[in-house]
Scaffold this motif. Structure first.
Motif, short mmCIF file in Angstrom:
data_model
loop_
_atom_site.label_atom_id
_atom_site.label_comp_id
_atom_site.label_asym_id
_atom_site.label_seq_id
_atom_site.Cartn_x
_atom_site.Cartn_y
_atom_site.Cartn_z
N ILE B 48 26.24 -27.91 -21.33
CA ILE B 48 24.74 -27.90 -21.20
C ILE B 48 24.03 -26.02 -22.13
CG2 ILE B 48 22.57 -26.20 -19.04
CD1 ILE B 48 23.66 -28.87 -18.42
N PRO B 49 24.70 -25.75 -22.39
CA PRO B 49 23.85 -24.44 -23.38
C PRO B 49 23.79 -25.13 -25.21
CG PRO B 49 25.25 -23.18 -22.14
CD PRO B 49 25.87 -24.35 -22.01
N PRO B 50 24.70 -25.83 -24.97
CA PRO B 50 24.58 -26.35 -26.24
C PRO B 50 23.50 -27.41 -26.42
CG PRO B 50 27.42 -26.65 -25.89
CD PRO B 50 26.13 -26.13 -24.99
N LEU B 51 23.29 -28.66 -25.86
CA LEU B 51 22.78 -29.03 -25.59
C LEU B 51 20.54 -28.86 -25.10
CD1 LEU B 51 23.00 -32.64 -25.15
CD2 LEU B 51 21.56 -31.71 -22.76
N LEU B 52 20.96 -27.56 -24.68
CA LEU B 52 20.00 -27.06 -25.16
C LEU B 52 19.19 -26.74 -25.52
CD1 LEU B 52 17.91 -27.48 -22.02
CD2 LEU B 52 18.53 -24.75 -21.42
N ASP B 53 19.86 -25.73 -26.59
CA ASP B 53 20.06 -25.25 -28.00
C ASP B 53 19.42 -25.71 -29.12
OD1 ASP B 53 21.47 -24.34 -30.72
OD2 ASP B 53 20.04 -23.08 -30.03
N TRP B 54 20.32 -27.55 -28.98
CA TRP B 54 19.56 -28.36 -30.04
C TRP B 54 18.39 -29.10 -29.54
CZ3 TRP B 54 18.54 -33.91 -29.73
CH2 TRP B 54 18.86 -34.61 -31.25
N MET B 55 17.98 -29.40 -27.72
CA MET B 55 16.78 -30.11 -28.09
C MET B 55 16.15 -28.96 -27.83
SD MET B 55 17.46 -32.93 -24.52
CE MET B 55 16.15 -32.35 -24.05
N VAL B 56 15.61 -27.67 -27.41
CA VAL B 56 14.04 -26.52 -27.17
C VAL B 56 15.08 -25.79 -28.15
CG1 VAL B 56 13.37 -26.31 -25.60
CG2 VAL B 56 14.23 -27.61 -25.23
N LEU B 57 15.80 -24.80 -27.77
CA LEU B 57 15.85 -23.52 -28.65
C LEU B 57 16.06 -23.46 -29.86
CD1 LEU B 57 18.21 -21.82 -25.86
CD2 LEU B 57 16.22 -21.66 -26.33
N SER B 58 16.86 -24.50 -30.36
CA SER B 58 16.96 -23.81 -32.16
C SER B 58 15.73 -25.30 -32.19
CB SER B 58 17.90 -23.93 -32.49
OG SER B 58 18.87 -23.07 -31.56
N ALA B 59 15.41 -26.54 -31.42
CA ALA B 59 14.56 -27.51 -32.34
C ALA B 59 13.35 -27.08 -33.16
CB ALA B 59 14.59 -27.82 -31.45
N ASN B 60 13.13 -28.20 -34.24
CA ASN B 60 12.00 -27.46 -34.71
C ASN B 60 10.53 -28.35 -34.17
OD1 ASN B 60 9.75 -27.58 -36.87
ND2 ASN B 60 11.67 -27.59 -38.25
#
Lengths: 402, 382, 253
Positions: B48-60
């Motif tokens: 979950i965390p990498p997915l969340l990161d890619w999709m939301v947290l670090s996303a542009n």
């Protein structure tokens, strides 16, 4: 019999009576339908030939002998058929067919295990495990399979590194953009004997089990056969293997300056296709298994417990026999679906039947009727085999009285 | 011999109820259970965390200034472009820019209100079905909906008939196209499927033979072969002068394909009807058509509704295959839009976006289907 | 607590309490059963009578109290449970025969796999018991090919194959068509005459009157009244029993 009745009846009817007689009506209705469909076919096929002539498309199967003239992604099909661009179109057909069957076999294997695992997890007492399994099913069932194939292919292409920086598993297997490199097994002379030993091991195990069953019947003493079976099936060939001086070499892939040399290359297209198909089909198999287990009445487990069977005995003797009867038919159906879905390989360029033969050859030769006809026959044949298998399984497992 | 005084009702002992008990029984009742819980948590942790990161947290999310329903929302100074929109995380501005294509395809922008109306009508369909649930004339309402919806939608989207400017089929694309293919597929194939099912159950051997052959043939081959047949061979079956619209070919293929699957579903319903119904209908003197139209089919179709919805969901999933014969549905848009030299290499964002859209639609449909099933099971019990 | 001659008590239940979640299903049950006794448990539905006997062979777990069966205390110990279950047999309302096995295989299953008998021994014994319940000729058939009454008789024969000391009957005739009830009751009467300990949850008051040593009336999770058959029906002491009897006896006979 029926014809005789109609004739004898008709002879004694007036015309008006004939008009209303049900049997006569049915007969003429069928004749009319037959003529209609025949007429339709006649027109269609007539047009077909007219159009084919007009557009200069060839007919017949002579194109199969022609030179193919294109490259196919290297995989097992190529390897077995020794494919080169000089090979005939018929060889392309065989290559595609082999590649389809490989996807089918490995896919069925993987999806069965995955589906079993998820299905049982779904019924677990552990809340997290059950919910995760349920989530898996809900997630992958509601995404079109073509999209999943694209998705995984895209991910793999992006994640797998450049050959220079391949992932390495103990220097025996490598993973990079070009695919998964496994050691290529090179069989030497004595290997045939090892295989024979394996088969002998299986046969011996069957006889051993029969012997122990008989002993159980006659004396009531039960012997656990798992250890012995493993010894025979795995141990016997292992002994022969060592005795014959290990007649099996592996050609390991070696990381050269720019690329890997040697080994057995499993292209990412295959990995993506098989992975996506297995993951998708596993959701259906998991549901089939779950419905199988839930179909076993709660009272059955209680009765089994009440007469003193252990959990394992109850599972083996009472629950599984009934659960499998419900779970196996839909599972076999899913195997058919997986095989049919393998035709989607066209989208990512894995050279199975539809993409190589039904794709490139079709574009080059243009004889859609013959080519698609051949491809469809293959799939129909596979469907027929699976239907027969299903019927056989159903008959054998039927519970009398239901 | 003995009579007991009234015993008091008590609460169960503390350790037996509540959150503690739940945790104990469901998650850590034994060593294996505890291990499973730990493994599951670990699995969630690495997924979950990498997915969340890619999709939301670090996303542009630098969309620039966006106009939504008249409100101006400022996400960032200027919209990001392919260069400064990171590679390690999602670049959503790409989706934002290509959004129109994903939903409408190549439909002319000035006319985009027309597909919007059709989207609205589709949603309205579901609302109406819910509203008339207990209405006396609900069958008439539903029937008239099934007839008017396609006609109205066709006129709106295709134009012509002197009412609206024409929009050619090759301009239809994206989600709009997926929707058209699915709904036309379902509406056209269903009557054909019913006829096939009746044919397969018929006593007339010729009819039964043809129906069975057709159904088993279609069900034995992959959809892609049918689509290829429709695409390459169908034009050859007709007079050489007819120019065959590409979309029409695909629709015919899909309709025939789905008809066979619907036929099997309806056949299941027909077989579930007690033989007595057929006998009673015969006894009161109905002929074949009356018998089926008034007695048999209404019951058979009602029983099969959950499976019909299930089959329709499969059709929607299968409709994505049209991209292989060159039709630009939503899935095809991913490759199409990321081949744009400006936004090169953004397929991953595209696939994720399309996955989300499909998943939401299909999940809602399957929830709806399950609700239907529950309702039918309780109704049948009564 | 009953203290009459504890030594021959084959079942001893003390202060038994069971909850389903928050619902207090069994309240302070105290009960003893002597070897060879025939006990009938009756009461309105929801009174907990099925729950009570299902606790005796641990098909239901209980939170408070104590049950001792044939000298073994009932705890969550797999070995002990297995031992108890080989002394206690159960006949279910819905028969629960194994549909994928023949009748005779249904009977030989436990003797072969739990008691390690040989196939011949088990089969002989099975056929003997099938003869006992008058259904020998159906031995090679499958359960779904038999009527309800026949299936229940097979279920009884299946229980007998493990030579149990105690037999529990959970509403054995409630799922049967009326004309089949008597064939099953006849078998139960025969068994009762042979001295086996029986606890029956049933609505068949004729059977209770004829064969029971003691009838226990339960309502809302507790034992309200117990008595010998004569006094149970003629002199019900509690209001609830009087109400219950008035309700069922007008429909009986």
């Amino acid at each position: 019999m029926k014809q005789q009745n109609i004739l004898s009846q008709v002879k004694s009817l007036t015309f008006r009576e004939m008009l209303y007689n049900n049997e006569v009506r049915a007969f003429f209705f069928q004749v009319a339908t037959f003529l209609l469909i025949a007429g339709l076919f006649y027109t269609i096929i007539g047009n077909l030939f007219d159009n084919i002539e007009a557009r200069g498309i060839h007919t017949g199967f002579s194109f199969l002998k022609n030179r193919a003239g294109f490259d196919i992604l290297p995989f097992l099909g190529n390897y077995i058929q020794d494919y080169t661009p000089e090979s005939s179109n018929l060889t392309v057909f065989y290559v595609g067919l082999i590649n389809t069957l490989i996807v089918a076999f490995i896919g069925i294997f993987v999806t069965t295990f995955l589906g079993l695992f998820i299905g049982i997890a779904r019924l677990s007492n552990n809340y997290l495990v059950a919910k995760l399994a349920g989530g898996y099913i809900e997630l992958f069932r509601n995404i079109p399979v073509l999209l999943q194939i694209f998705f995984w292919y895209n991910i793999f292409i992006n994640i797998f590194p450049h050959p220079k920086k391949s992932f390495s598993f103990f220097d025996m297997a490598f993973l990079n953009q070009r695919g998964l490199y496994l050691p290529k097994p090179i069989l030497e002379d004595g290997f045939l004997l090892v295989i024979i030993a394996f088969v002998v091991g299986i046969i011996l195990t069957i006889f051993m089990k029969r012997y122990f069953n008989k002993k159980h019947d006659e004396t009531g003493v039960y012997t656990r056969t798992l250890g012995y079976s493993t010894l025979l099936i795995l141990g016997l060939p292992a002994v022969f293997f060592l005795l014959l001086g290990s007649p099996l070499h592996f050609d390991f892939a070696v990381l050269g300056k720019f690329n890997l040399k040697g080994g057995m290359q499993i292209v990412p297209e295959f990995i993506a296709l098989t992975f996506a198909l297995s993951v998708y089909t596993a959701t259906y198999i998991a549901e089939a298994i779950r419905s199988g287990i839930e179909a076993v009445d709660k009272g059955q487990k209680e009765a089994a417990a009440a007469i003193g069977l252990t959990q394992t005995q109850s599972l083996k003797l009472i629950v599984l026999p009934q659960a499998l009867r419900v779970a196996i038919p839909p599972t076999i159906n899913q195997y058919l679906n997986l095989t049919k879905n393998s035709s989607l390989a066209t989208a990512i360029g894995y050279p199975e039947l539809m993409s190589s033969f039904g794709g490139t050859v079709l574009n080059q030769v243009g004889q859609a009727v013959e080519i698609l006809g051949m491809a469809m026959l293959v799939y129909l044949f596979i469907s027929l085999c699976i239907s027969l298998l299903l019927n056989f399984v159903n008959k054998k497992m039927a519970i009398p009285g239901r | 011999m003995a009579v007991n005084e009234l015993q008091s009702t008590r609460k169960p002992p503390i350790s037996q109820i509540g959150a503690i008990l739940w945790l104990r029984t469901n998650l850590i009742s034994s060593w294996t259970n505890g291990l499973l819980t730990f493994a599951s948590l670990y699995l969630l942790y690495i997924a979950i965390p990498p997915l969340l990161d890619w999709m939301v947290l670090s996303a542009n999310f630098n969309f620039g200034t966006v106009n939504i329903l008249g409100f101006e929302i400022k996400f960032s100074e200027v919209m990001a472009d392919n260069q400064n929109c990171g590679r390690d995380a999602a670049c959503w501005p790409y989706i934002y820019e290509k959004f129109y294509m994903y939903i409408y395809g190549f439909y002319p922008r000035e006319e985009s209100w027309r597909p919007d109306v059709v989207y609205g009508l589709t949603a309205l369909l579901f609302v109406i079905v819910r509203l008339v649930r207990n209405y006396k004339y609900k069958n008439r309402v539903i029937l008239s909906m099934i007839v008017t919806y396609p006609i109205v939608s066709y006129i709106l989207i295709a134009g012509g008939f002197g009412l609206l400017p024409v929009v050619e089929t090759h301009q239809w694309g994206g989600l709009l196209l997926s929707l058209i293919i699915a709904s036309v597929g379902i509406i056209v194939s269903f009557p054909i499927g019913v006829v096939l099912a009746l044919g397969r159950q018929s006593d007339l051997r010729v009819i039964k033979l043809f129906s069975t052959l057709f159904i088993e043939f279609i069900r034995g081959v992959p959809l892609i072969t049918i689509l290829f047949m429709a695409s390459f061979v169908l034009p050859l079956f007709l007079e050489s002068s007819t120019n065959f619209d590409k979309l029409l070919r695909a629709l015919i293929g899909i309709a025939l394909f789905q008809a066979a699957y619907f036929a099997e579903v309806v056949r299941g319903g027909l077989q579930a009807i007690p033989k007595g119904q057929y006998e009673a209908a015969d006894a009161i003197g109905l002929n074949y058509f009356q018998k089926n139209a008034l007695i048999i089919l209404p019951q058979a179709l009602k029983i099969s509704i959950p499976n019909i919805v299930g089959s329709s969901i499969s059709l929607f999933k299968d409709s994505t295959l049209v991209l292989i014969i060159g039709l630009m549905d939503m899935l095809a848009m991913v490759n199409m839009t990321s081949n744009d030299p400006y936004w090169l290499g953004r397929e991953t964002e595209g696939f994720v976006f399309v996955t989300m859209v499909f998943w939401v639609i299909l999940y809602s449909m399957s929830r709806y289907s399950r609700k239907l099933e529950i309702r039918f099971n309780t109704e049948n019990k009564n | 607590m009953e203290t009459e001659n504890n030594k021959s008590n084959i079942i001893e239940i003390s202060e038994l309490n069971k909850w389903y979640g928050d619902f207090h299903a069994l309240k302070n049950i105290n009960m003893s059963v002597k070897e060879g006794e025939i006990i009938v448990v009756c009461g309105p539905s929801g009174s907990g009578k099925s729950t009570l006997i299902r606790c005796v062979n641990f098909l239901e777990k209980f939170q408070e109290g104590n049950i001792v069966v044939a000298g073994i205390e009932l705890t969550d110990d797999a070995q002990k449970i297995r031992k108890i279950r080989s002394e206690v047999a159960m006949v279910f309302q819905h028969f629960n025969l194994f549909p994928h096995l023949t009748i005779v295989d249904n009977l030989t299953l436990a003797p072969i796999w739990v008691h390690n008998e040989t196939k011949e021994e088990a089969r002989e014994k099975a056929l003997k018991f099938l003869e006992r319940v008058d259904i020998r000729e159906q031995a090679e058939k499958y359960p779904n090919q038999l009527s309800g009454g026949q299936q229940q008789r097979v279920a009884i024969a299946r229980s007998l194959c493990t030579s149990p000391k105690i037999m529990l009957f959970d509403e054995p005739t409630s799922a049967l068509d009326p004309e089949m009830i008597s064939e099953v009751l006849d078998v139960m009467v025969e068994l009762a005459k042979e001295g086996i300990t029986m606890i029956c949850v049933t609505h068949e008051m004729g059977f209770a009157r004829k064969m029971a040593n003691r009838i226990i009336f339960m309502d809302e999770g507790q034992i309200v009244e117990e008595n010998d058959p004569v006094n149970f029906f003629k002199n019900p002491e509690s209001d609830r029993l009087q109400l219950f009897l008035s309700q069922i006896l007008t429909h009986d006979e």
